[in-house]
Design an enzyme around this catalytic site. Structure first.
Site, PDB file in Angstrom:
ATOM      1  CG  ASN A  75      32.096  36.882  40.505  1.00 21.92           C
ATOM      2  OD1 ASN A  75      32.054  37.276  41.661  1.00 21.92           O
ATOM      3  ND2 ASN A  75      31.008  36.563  39.826  1.00 21.92           N
ATOM      4  CE  LYS A 123      48.397  71.365  38.387  1.00 19.28           C
ATOM      5  NZ  LYS A 123      49.588  71.192  39.242  1.00 19.28           N
ATOM      6  NE  ARG A 154      35.186  33.052  40.360  1.00 19.25           N
ATOM      7  CZ  ARG A 154      33.968  33.088  39.809  1.00 19.25           C
ATOM      8  NH1 ARG A 154      33.801  32.794  38.541  1.00 19.25           N
ATOM      9  NH2 ARG A 154      32.915  33.428  40.535  1.00 19.25           N
ATOM     10  CD  GLN A 163      32.693  38.591  56.495  1.00 22.37           C
ATOM     11  OE1 GLN A 163      32.912  39.214  55.460  1.00 22.37           O
ATOM     12  NE2 GLN A 163      32.035  37.447  56.500  1.00 22.37           N
TER      13      GLN A 163
HETATM   14  C1  UD1 Z   1      26.641  35.307  45.587  1.00 20.66           C
HETATM   15  C2  UD1 Z   1      25.386  34.545  46.006  1.00 20.66           C
HETATM   16  C3  UD1 Z   1      24.762  33.903  44.767  1.00 20.66           C
HETATM   17  C4  UD1 Z   1      24.439  34.983  43.758  1.00 20.66           C
HETATM   18  C5  UD1 Z   1      25.683  35.818  43.430  1.00 20.66           C
HETATM   19  C6  UD1 Z   1      25.270  37.025  42.605  1.00 20.66           C
HETATM   20  C7  UD1 Z   1      25.744  33.735  48.307  1.00 20.66           C
HETATM   21  C8  UD1 Z   1      26.075  32.582  49.146  1.00 20.66           C
HETATM   22  N1  UD1 Z   1      25.740  33.520  46.992  1.00 20.66           N
HETATM   23  O1  UD1 Z   1      27.581  34.379  45.091  1.00 20.66           O
HETATM   24  O2  UD1 Z   1      23.578  33.213  45.124  1.00 20.66           O
HETATM   25  O3  UD1 Z   1      23.922  34.382  42.560  1.00 20.66           O
HETATM   26  O4  UD1 Z   1      26.302  36.308  44.629  1.00 20.66           O
HETATM   27  O5  UD1 Z   1      26.400  37.748  42.169  1.00 20.66           O
HETATM   28  O6  UD1 Z   1      25.457  34.786  48.823  1.00 20.66           O
HETATM   29  N2  UD1 Z   1      31.413  38.929  50.756  1.00 20.66           N
HETATM   30  C9  UD1 Z   1      31.676  39.371  52.030  1.00 20.66           C
HETATM   31  N3  UD1 Z   1      32.090  38.484  52.970  1.00 20.66           N
HETATM   32  C10 UD1 Z   1      32.242  37.160  52.708  1.00 20.66           C
HETATM   33  C11 UD1 Z   1      31.950  36.710  51.396  1.00 20.66           C
HETATM   34  C12 UD1 Z   1      31.536  37.613  50.449  1.00 20.66           C
HETATM   35  O7  UD1 Z   1      31.563  40.576  52.306  1.00 20.66           O
HETATM   36  O8  UD1 Z   1      32.618  36.434  53.633  1.00 20.66           O
HETATM   37  C13 UD1 Z   1      30.980  39.907  49.747  1.00 20.66           C
HETATM   38  C14 UD1 Z   1      31.901  40.007  48.542  1.00 20.66           C
HETATM   39  O9  UD1 Z   1      32.853  41.028  48.723  1.00 20.66           O
HETATM   40  C15 UD1 Z   1      30.933  40.342  47.408  1.00 20.66           C
HETATM   41  C16 UD1 Z   1      29.633  39.708  47.851  1.00 20.66           C
HETATM   42  O10 UD1 Z   1      29.725  39.486  49.248  1.00 20.66           O
HETATM   43  O11 UD1 Z   1      30.750  41.729  47.272  1.00 20.66           O
HETATM   44  C17 UD1 Z   1      29.334  38.406  47.130  1.00 20.66           C
HETATM   45  O12 UD1 Z   1      30.349  37.469  47.395  1.00 20.66           O
HETATM   46  P1  UD1 Z   1      30.860  36.439  46.301  1.00 20.66           P
HETATM   47  O13 UD1 Z   1      31.874  35.593  46.938  1.00 20.66           O
HETATM   48  O14 UD1 Z   1      31.233  37.155  45.062  1.00 20.66           O
HETATM   49  O15 UD1 Z   1      29.514  35.577  46.071  1.00 20.66           O
HETATM   50  P2  UD1 Z   1      29.137  34.697  44.809  1.00 20.66           P
HETATM   51  O16 UD1 Z   1      29.867  33.424  44.869  1.00 20.66           O
HETATM   52  O17 UD1 Z   1      29.268  35.512  43.583  1.00 20.66           O
HETATM   53 CA    CA Z   2      30.047  37.588  43.153  1.00 18.24          CA
END
Ligand code: UD1
Ligand code: CA
Length: 450
Positions: A226, A333, A15, A75
């Site tokens: 996001n 600089k 996003r 990962q």
């Molecule tokens: C997540 C939470 C949600 C919370 C929100 C807060 C989960 C399932 N959901 O949702 O409950 O309200 O954050 O901001 O945890 N990431 C990885 N590997 C992956 C997926 C994500 O490292 O496979 C990392 C992303 O880089 C990020 C973080 O985990 O830093 C959160 O991932 P994101 O996809 O943004 O989760 P949300 O949908 O925002």
């Molecule tokens: Ca997030």
């Protein structure tokens, strides 16, 4: 207490609509990832492990640039937040003590909040950081019963009734390391997104008879980035907090709302910062220095009693000793300015050393770049560089030496000598009047149409 911090930074961040991985987008002149690392470091943890995935090489490089001590793990593919935590299992298999999971896209969490979570571990096996959201949007919802956390429901999986809950999940979770790792190993992907949700560990823990609880914090801390709009919100929230901290620490900000601080900006007590001053990374300002309006500062150190600006630009490697004065439209600089150096106006100083109490005249330029290589200019103590001197580097000006205004200095000027490198003046008496008379008669003749 032994603590390991796991920073999740593998997600793509679709996003953001960007080629740059989300966690490398900047707030306060630092990648989101560095905000999470700084928060982690404030706990003095024994380990910090960053989980990378999307653009892993760039994200790992940024993590290790912040500190060599940070470990990274890949990962691939990215199957969700629980799957991300599971990647650290072998690294932390023997780690005693607590684990805290931080999301690299959540830059505003404070040290005090994490310490409150560690304290709450005395009461619960799993501690989740929650907040009351004004706009709960797509955050996971916390389902509670009194002091007990029953489950975290992701927005996509929540019933319409659960979606009305405004108590939300920040993403930060704390548990004993070995408990956390054994729980994430049990998470499945039977949900709306086919992802392994870290949030599922709450229900899994309860099935084992372990308790889960919530620590609350202000929603200003839990803003997850996001989108670009949320990135801008995070910047604004960071600045409000950093300006307040500077004022609290005894720094005068004439117009706080116009000053932009960086994550690592350090300003001493009784420093004065004017309006519209922008800080890039790596700036330290000692007590009692003054930065006047509209300056841009990056990678520089300004000592006690120095004054800078208005409209000055200090770039990486600018070192100003005590009582240095840098005035308007001056760029510096990679240069060391010793005590009491004065550079009042319209000057470029790059790759240089300037000795104490030397005065640099308006319009001076260190010609440091020959198109291929950079060269140094060395100027001694109590020297006087005349206005509009071009110092063609490499070049050395000795102690107490002087250069004549308008000189193009290509050779060293020894101590106490005068360097003059300009054409001698020729003066023609009466010539100006004769020239003007001639030009006026040409103009008059043209007007008559002749
Ligand atoms: C997540 C939470 C949600 C919370 C929100 C807060 C989960 C399932 N959901 O949702 O409950 O309200 O954050 O901001 O945890 N990431 C990885 N590997 C992956 C997926 C994500 O490292 O496979 C990392 C992303 O880089 C990020 C973080 O985990 O830093 C959160 O991932 P994101 O996809 O943004 O989760 P949300 O949908 O925002
Ligand atoms: Ca997030």
């Amino acid at each position: 207490m032994q603590v390991s911090v796991i920073v999740l930074a593998a997600g793509q961040g679709t996003r953001m609509n960007s080629d740059l991985p989300k966690v490398l987008h900047k707030v306060a002149a630092a990648p989101l990832l560095h905000h999470a690392l700084a928060t982690a470091q404030s706990l003095e943890p024994s380990r910090i492990v960053v989980v990378t995935g999307h653009e892993a090489a760039a994200v790992s490089a940024s993590a290790t640039a912040w500190s060599e001590a940070v470990e990274t793990v890949l990962q691939d593919p990215q199957l969700g937040t629980a799957h991300a935590v599971a990647q650290v299992a072998s690294l932390l298999a023997n780690a005693a003590g607590e684990a805290i999971v931080l999301y690299a896209d959540t830059p505003l969490i404070r040290e005090e909040t994490l310490r409150a979570m560690l304290d709450a571990r005395a009461r619960h096996a799993i501690v989740v950081l929650g907040f009351h959201a004004r706009d709960p949007g797509r955050y996971g919802r916390l389902i509670t019963d009194g002091n007990d956390l029953l489950a975290i429901r992701e927005f996509k999986d929540a019933t319409p009734e659960e979606q009305t809950i405004t108590l939300c999940n920040s993403g930060v979770i704390c548990a004993e390391t070995k408990v956390l790792l054994s729980l994430v190993a049990e998470v499945t992907n039977a949900n709306a997104a086919d992802e392994y949700y870290l949030t599922d560990i709450v229900e899994l823990a309860r099935r084992r008879g372990l308790s889960a609880g919530v620590v609350l914090c202000d929603d200003a801390e839990t803003l997850g980035v996001n989108t670009r709009a949320q990135l801008a919100e995070a910047e604004a929230a960071f600045q409000i907090r950093a300006r307040a901290a500077a004022l609290e620490n005894g720094v005068t900000l004439t117009a706080p709302e116009t000053v932009f601080l960086a994550l690592d900006t350090w300003i001493g007590r009784d420093a004065i910062i004017g309006a519209n001053v922008i800080f890039g990374p790596g700036v330290t300002i000692e007590s009692g220095a003054e930065i006047k309006g509209f300056c841009h500062l990056e990678g520089c150190h300004i000592s006690r009693g120095a004054t800078v600006g208005p409209f000055a630009r200090l770039r990486p490697g600018a070192e100003l000793a005590e009582d240095v004065h840098v005035g308007n439209f001056v760029e510096i600089k990679n240069a060391i300015l010793e005590e009491g150096v004065k550079i009042g106006h319209l000057t470029y100083i790059g790759d240089a050393e300037i000795g104490e109490h030397t005065n640099i005249g308006a319009g001076t330029v260190t010609c440091n770049f020959d198109g291929v290589m950079k060269h140094r200019t060395r100027i001694g103590k109590r020297a006087f560089i005349g206005s509009a001197t071009m110092l063609v580097a490499p070049v050395t000006i000795g102690d107490g030496a002087l250069t004549a205004s308008g000189s193009v200095i290509t050779e060293d000027v020894p101590a106490e000598a005068v360097g003059i490198a300009r054409a001698r003046q020729v003066t023609k008496p009466g010539l100006a009047t004769r020239m003007f008379d001639k030009l006026k008669s040409i103009k008059a003749a043209k007007a008559k149409g002749q």
